[in-house]
Motif scaffolding. Structure first.
Motif, PDB file in Angstrom:
ATOM      1  N   ARG A 198      10.263   2.217   9.310  1.00 21.68           N
ATOM      2  CA  ARG A 198      10.874   2.633   8.047  1.00 21.68           C
ATOM      3  C   ARG A 198       9.868   2.887   6.931  1.00 21.68           C
ATOM      4  O   ARG A 198      10.245   3.360   5.866  1.00 21.68           O
ATOM      5  CB  ARG A 198      11.890   1.576   7.585  1.00 21.68           C
ATOM      6  N   THR A 199       8.598   2.562   7.152  1.00 25.70           N
ATOM      7  CA  THR A 199       7.593   2.784   6.108  1.00 25.70           C
ATOM      8  C   THR A 199       6.354   3.431   6.707  1.00 25.70           C
ATOM      9  O   THR A 199       6.122   3.368   7.914  1.00 25.70           O
ATOM     10  CB  THR A 199       7.172   1.469   5.427  1.00 25.70           C
ATOM     11  N   ARG A 200       5.545   4.017   5.839  1.00 24.96           N
ATOM     12  CA  ARG A 200       4.307   4.641   6.283  1.00 24.96           C
ATOM     13  C   ARG A 200       3.344   3.604   6.859  1.00 24.96           C
ATOM     14  O   ARG A 200       2.633   3.879   7.833  1.00 24.96           O
ATOM     15  CB  ARG A 200       3.654   5.381   5.113  1.00 24.96           C
ATOM     16  N   GLY A 201       3.301   2.426   6.238  1.00 26.29           N
ATOM     17  CA  GLY A 201       2.418   1.388   6.741  1.00 26.29           C
ATOM     18  C   GLY A 201       2.768   0.996   8.166  1.00 26.29           C
ATOM     19  O   GLY A 201       1.890   0.820   9.020  1.00 26.29           O
ATOM     20  N   GLN A 202       4.069   0.855   8.434  1.00 20.98           N
ATOM     21  CA  GLN A 202       4.509   0.518   9.781  1.00 20.98           C
ATOM     22  C   GLN A 202       4.200   1.669  10.742  1.00 20.98           C
ATOM     23  O   GLN A 202       3.860   1.448  11.909  1.00 20.98           O
ATOM     24  CB  GLN A 202       6.008   0.229   9.775  1.00 20.98           C
ATOM     25  N   LEU A 203       4.297   2.899  10.237  1.00 19.63           N
ATOM     26  CA  LEU A 203       3.998   4.066  11.071  1.00 19.63           C
ATOM     27  C   LEU A 203       2.533   4.062  11.492  1.00 19.63           C
ATOM     28  O   LEU A 203       2.207   4.352  12.650  1.00 19.63           O
ATOM     29  CB  LEU A 203       4.321   5.348  10.298  1.00 19.63           C
TER      30      LEU A 203
ATOM     31  N   TYR B 219       0.827  -1.212   0.000  1.00 23.84           N
ATOM     32  CA  TYR B 219       0.000   0.000   0.000  1.00 23.84           C
ATOM     33  C   TYR B 219       0.855   1.253   0.000  1.00 23.84           C
ATOM     34  O   TYR B 219       0.593   2.208  -0.725  1.00 23.84           O
ATOM     35  CB  TYR B 219      -0.936   0.035   1.220  1.00 23.84           C
ATOM     36  N   ASP B 220       1.895   1.254   0.808  1.00 28.64           N
ATOM     37  CA  ASP B 220       2.730   2.445   0.985  1.00 28.64           C
ATOM     38  C   ASP B 220       3.863   2.431  -0.031  1.00 28.64           C
ATOM     39  O   ASP B 220       4.759   1.595   0.039  1.00 28.64           O
ATOM     40  CB  ASP B 220       3.274   2.474   2.412  1.00 28.64           C
ATOM     41  N   LEU B 221       3.851   3.370  -0.965  1.00 28.47           N
ATOM     42  CA  LEU B 221       4.848   3.412  -2.030  1.00 28.47           C
ATOM     43  C   LEU B 221       5.486   4.797  -2.112  1.00 28.47           C
ATOM     44  O   LEU B 221       5.191   5.588  -3.013  1.00 28.47           O
ATOM     45  CB  LEU B 221       4.202   3.052  -3.378  1.00 28.47           C
ATOM     46  N   GLU B 222       6.343   5.115  -1.160  1.00 30.09           N
ATOM     47  CA  GLU B 222       7.016   6.412  -1.124  1.00 30.09           C
ATOM     48  C   GLU B 222       5.989   7.535  -1.209  1.00 30.09           C
ATOM     49  O   GLU B 222       5.192   7.706  -0.327  1.00 30.09           O
ATOM     50  CB  GLU B 222       8.044   6.514  -2.257  1.00 30.09           C
ATOM     51  N   ASP B 223       6.006   8.314  -2.314  1.00 26.37           N
ATOM     52  CA  ASP B 223       5.084   9.438  -2.463  1.00 26.37           C
ATOM     53  C   ASP B 223       3.759   9.027  -3.089  1.00 26.37           C
ATOM     54  O   ASP B 223       2.938   9.876  -3.431  1.00 26.37           O
ATOM     55  CB  ASP B 223       5.725  10.541  -3.326  1.00 26.37           C
TER      56      ASP B 223
ATOM     57  N   ALA C 116      10.749  15.667   5.461  1.00 27.27           N
ATOM     58  CA  ALA C 116      11.613  15.781   6.639  1.00 27.27           C
ATOM     59  C   ALA C 116      10.844  15.431   7.913  1.00 27.27           C
ATOM     60  O   ALA C 116      11.371  14.760   8.810  1.00 27.27           O
ATOM     61  CB  ALA C 116      12.188  17.195   6.731  1.00 27.27           C
ATOM     62  N   THR C 117       9.600  15.879   7.993  1.00 23.12           N
ATOM     63  CA  THR C 117       8.775  15.579   9.166  1.00 23.12           C
ATOM     64  C   THR C 117       8.486  14.083   9.251  1.00 23.12           C
ATOM     65  O   THR C 117       8.510  13.494  10.335  1.00 23.12           O
ATOM     66  CB  THR C 117       7.453  16.369   9.110  1.00 23.12           C
ATOM     67  N   LEU C 118       8.210  13.460   8.107  1.00 20.61           N
ATOM     68  CA  LEU C 118       7.994  12.014   8.089  1.00 20.61           C
ATOM     69  C   LEU C 118       9.229  11.269   8.577  1.00 20.61           C
ATOM     70  O   LEU C 118       9.130  10.300   9.333  1.00 20.61           O
ATOM     71  CB  LEU C 118       7.631  11.554   6.678  1.00 20.61           C
ATOM     72  N   GLN C 119      10.394  11.726   8.150  1.00 21.50           N
ATOM     73  CA  GLN C 119      11.627  11.081   8.598  1.00 21.50           C
ATOM     74  C   GLN C 119      11.793  11.222  10.109  1.00 21.50           C
ATOM     75  O   GLN C 119      12.242  10.296  10.785  1.00 21.50           O
ATOM     76  CB  GLN C 119      12.834  11.687   7.885  1.00 21.50           C
ATOM     77  N   GLN C 120      11.402  12.392  10.649  1.00 20.99           N
ATOM     78  CA  GLN C 120      11.452  12.582  12.099  1.00 20.99           C
ATOM     79  C   GLN C 120      10.506  11.593  12.796  1.00 20.99           C
ATOM     80  O   GLN C 120      10.846  11.028  13.848  1.00 20.99           O
ATOM     81  CB  GLN C 120      11.052  14.017  12.440  1.00 20.99           C
ATOM     82  N   LEU C 121       9.327  11.381  12.213  1.00 12.85           N
ATOM     83  CA  LEU C 121       8.380  10.420  12.780  1.00 12.85           C
ATOM     84  C   LEU C 121       8.928   9.002  12.707  1.00 12.85           C
ATOM     85  O   LEU C 121       8.781   8.223  13.652  1.00 12.85           O
ATOM     86  CB  LEU C 121       7.037  10.510  12.044  1.00 12.85           C
ATOM     87  N   PHE C 122       9.563   8.666  11.585  1.00 13.02           N
ATOM     88  CA  PHE C 122      10.184   7.352  11.455  1.00 13.02           C
ATOM     89  C   PHE C 122      11.240   7.149  12.544  1.00 13.02           C
ATOM     90  O   PHE C 122      11.315   6.099  13.180  1.00 13.02           O
ATOM     91  CB  PHE C 122      10.828   7.183  10.080  1.00 13.02           C
TER      92      PHE C 122
ATOM     93  N   VAL D  37      -1.257  11.018   7.554  1.00 12.70           N
ATOM     94  CA  VAL D  37      -0.820   9.683   7.152  1.00 12.70           C
ATOM     95  C   VAL D  37      -1.897   8.657   7.513  1.00 12.70           C
ATOM     96  O   VAL D  37      -2.223   7.771   6.725  1.00 12.70           O
ATOM     97  CB  VAL D  37       0.523   9.314   7.819  1.00 12.70           C
ATOM     98  N   LEU D  38      -2.463   8.788   8.705  1.00 11.32           N
ATOM     99  CA  LEU D  38      -3.510   7.873   9.140  1.00 11.32           C
ATOM    100  C   LEU D  38      -4.747   7.971   8.242  1.00 11.32           C
ATOM    101  O   LEU D  38      -5.492   7.002   8.089  1.00 11.32           O
ATOM    102  CB  LEU D  38      -3.908   8.173  10.589  1.00 11.32           C
ATOM    103  N   GLU D  39      -4.940   9.139   7.638  1.00 11.04           N
ATOM    104  CA  GLU D  39      -6.089   9.331   6.752  1.00 11.04           C
ATOM    105  C   GLU D  39      -5.797   8.883   5.328  1.00 11.04           C
ATOM    106  O   GLU D  39      -6.652   8.964   4.451  1.00 11.04           O
ATOM    107  CB  GLU D  39      -6.525  10.798   6.774  1.00 11.04           C
ATOM    108  N   GLY D  40      -4.559   8.445   5.084  1.00  7.57           N
ATOM    109  CA  GLY D  40      -4.225   7.911   3.772  1.00  7.57           C
ATOM    110  C   GLY D  40      -3.783   8.933   2.749  1.00  7.57           C
ATOM    111  O   GLY D  40      -3.743   8.641   1.546  1.00  7.57           O
ATOM    112  N   LEU D  41      -3.436  10.140   3.174  1.00  6.41           N
ATOM    113  CA  LEU D  41      -3.021  11.180   2.231  1.00  6.41           C
ATOM    114  C   LEU D  41      -1.603  10.922   1.724  1.00  6.41           C
ATOM    115  O   LEU D  41      -0.761  10.396   2.439  1.00  6.41           O
ATOM    116  CB  LEU D  41      -3.079  12.561   2.890  1.00  6.41           C
ATOM    117  N   THR D  42      -1.344  11.318   0.486  1.00  4.00           N
ATOM    118  CA  THR D  42       0.005  11.239  -0.062  1.00  4.00           C
ATOM    119  C   THR D  42       0.821  12.421   0.449  1.00  4.00           C
ATOM    120  O   THR D  42       0.271  13.374   1.039  1.00  4.00           O
ATOM    121  CB  THR D  42      -0.016  11.284  -1.593  1.00  4.00           C
TER     122      THR D  42
END
Length: 212
Positions: free
Chosen positions: A192-197, A57-61, A180-186, A158-163
């Motif tokens: 390492r992925t949005r799905g895992q987040l 489901y999660d494919l970078e951008d 950059a903010t996503l990397q901080q969350l990771f 991210v939880l709402e599924g937005l790119t």
């Protein structure tokens, strides 16, 4: 009997390589290709027959559901099995509406994943509920200490599924700032992925504050 022709689309290289090795060891499977981007996968589908696309489901951008729409518009009529670390109810509902044949948990056992592929190929439906994050859990999670207001905003998106592009528009920030903010969350959550987040956000009861 001809082998089941598979295309794997996942942006996580280590997972993709590991799953490919598992699949090629099965005599009734044929790995047509493994791809890291939707663009690569669409090129493969345009020139090679594929029975099942194994889709993260999660494919970078991008997202898997966007790929499903693009593949359908390009004429792909095979089956799609989502192989994901996690999707919320809205994301999974959209994927089913777009015509997928199943959702499998990325971290399930090899035997379970092989069973899912064969079941889908034979016309069945596979739905691993462990891969779905309930929407009710998202709305009831308590405040998450240690996250900045911007991190909370981005996590909610991210939880709402937005790119990434949609998040940037929503929070009025640049695309590079969102990344950059996503990397901080990771880094803060150890994923390492949005799905895992998404999964760990619910498991640890992380709450975000959405502002308009």
């Amino acid at each position: 009997m001809p082998p089941i022709r598979l295309l794997l689309l996942d942006d996580h290289v280590l997972f993709r390589e590991g799953l490919s090795r598992l699949l090629v060891s099965e005599p009734d499977f044929q790995m047509v290709a493994q791809c890291g981007t939707p663009a690569e996968a669409l090129k493969i589908l345009a020139r090679s027959p594929v029975d099942i696309v194994l889709l993260d489901y999660d494919l970078e951008d991008d997202t898997g559901t966007r790929f499903i729409s693009a593949a359908s518009a390009a004429g792909y009529r095979g089956k799609i099995l989502m192989v994901t670390a996690g999707m919320n109810e809205m994301q999974s509902a959209l994927a089913w509406k777009l015509g997928i044949s199943g959702i499998a948990l990325k971290h399930s056992s090899p035997a379970s994943l092989l069973q899912a592929i064969r079941a889908v190929f034979e016309g069945g439906v596979w739905n691993d509920q462990r891969a779905i994050v309930p929407a009710s859990a998202q709305s009831s999670a308590p405040h998450a200490p240690g996250l900045t207001p911007r991190e909370q905003q981005v996590l909610r998106c991210v939880l709402e599924g937005l790119t990434n592009k949609e998040i940037a528009h929503h929070v009025a920030a640049s695309l590079s700032s969102v990344k950059a903010t996503l990397q901080q969350l990771f880094d803060k959550t150890g994923v390492r992925t949005r799905g895992q987040l998404v999964r760990i956000a619910i498991e640890r009861s992380l709450e975000t504050t959405r502002t308009n």
